[in-house]
Design an enzyme around this catalytic site. Structure first.
Site, PDB file in Angstrom:
ATOM      1  CG  ASP A   1      -6.061   1.642   4.358  1.00  0.00           C
ATOM      2  OD1 ASP A   1      -5.300   2.108   3.478  1.00  0.00           O
ATOM      3  OD2 ASP A   1      -6.059   2.062   5.520  1.00  0.00           O
TER       4      ASP A   1
ATOM      5  CG  HIS B   1      -6.480   1.172  10.700  1.00  0.00           C
ATOM      6  ND1 HIS B   1      -5.967   1.445   9.459  1.00  0.00           N
ATOM      7  CD2 HIS B   1      -6.423   2.342  11.392  1.00  0.00           C
ATOM      8  CE1 HIS B   1      -5.591   2.720   9.399  1.00  0.00           C
ATOM      9  NE2 HIS B   1      -5.857   3.288  10.560  1.00  0.00           N
TER      10      HIS B   1
ATOM     11  CG  HIS C   1      -9.998   5.900  10.534  1.00  0.00           C
ATOM     12  ND1 HIS C   1      -9.764   7.241  10.671  1.00  0.00           N
ATOM     13  CD2 HIS C   1      -8.785   5.318  10.417  1.00  0.00           C
ATOM     14  CE1 HIS C   1      -8.456   7.469  10.631  1.00  0.00           C
ATOM     15  NE2 HIS C   1      -7.841   6.314  10.494  1.00  0.00           N
TER      16      HIS C   1
END
Ligand code: AMP
Ligand code: ZN
Length: 136
Positions: free
Chosen positions: A32, A103, A101
């Site tokens: 990220d 994390h 997505h």
């Protein structure tokens, strides 16, 4: 299917460069670029699904397997003390990129992050009512 206007489709398929930490046939795992902690990574399917409500169940299962492999890698290589998996769906839940997505957030003792919520204090009757709404 890919969405040509979707940045995560482009990243997942290698059309835009990314810091890839692992990859398989269906997923790319990247760092990220606004990390909560060192090693904060995103599991991106190479096909476009907006969120949990769109991703097929077999892809969702494989996403979790990929997340587990990434978590093990991050724990081993960065020496994380703990790890959060966060997965946002919809604007109300904080999703900013409408491509599914997950994390993967390594946690370090004293890292100062706070990925928790403020607990509510419903009465027993309110909890019973919620349960009824879901079961009826
Ligand atoms: P969410 O709020 O769950 O939709 O999370 C989107 C995440 O994507 C955020 O943590 C962003 O920092 C991250 N992000 C957005 N664009 C990029 C990019 N080009 N490369 C890496 N991470 C990104
Ligand atoms: Zn996409």
């Amino acid at each position: 299917m890919k969405d040509h206007n979707c940045i995560f489709c482009k990243i997942a398929n290698g059309d835009i460069p990314s810091r890839t930490i692992c990859e398989n046939e269906k997923f790319r795992v990247i760092l990220d670029n606004g990390p909560a902690t060192e090693g904060h990574a995103l599991v991106l399917p190479k096909e476009h699904f907006a969120d949990l409500f769109e991703i097929p169940a077999d892809w969702a299962a494989d996403a979790m397997k990929t997340a587990q492999a990434a978590a093990e890698l991050l724990k081993e290589k960065l020496g994380a003390d703990g790890l959060n998996i966060v997965q946002n769906n919809g604007e109300a839940a904080g999703q900013t990129v409408r491509h599914f997505h997950m994390h993967i957030i390594p946690r370090y003792n004293g890292d100062g992050q706070n990925i928790l919520w403020k607990p509510g204090h419903p009465s027993d009757a309110e909890l019973d009512e919620t349960c009824k709404k879901i079961l009826r």
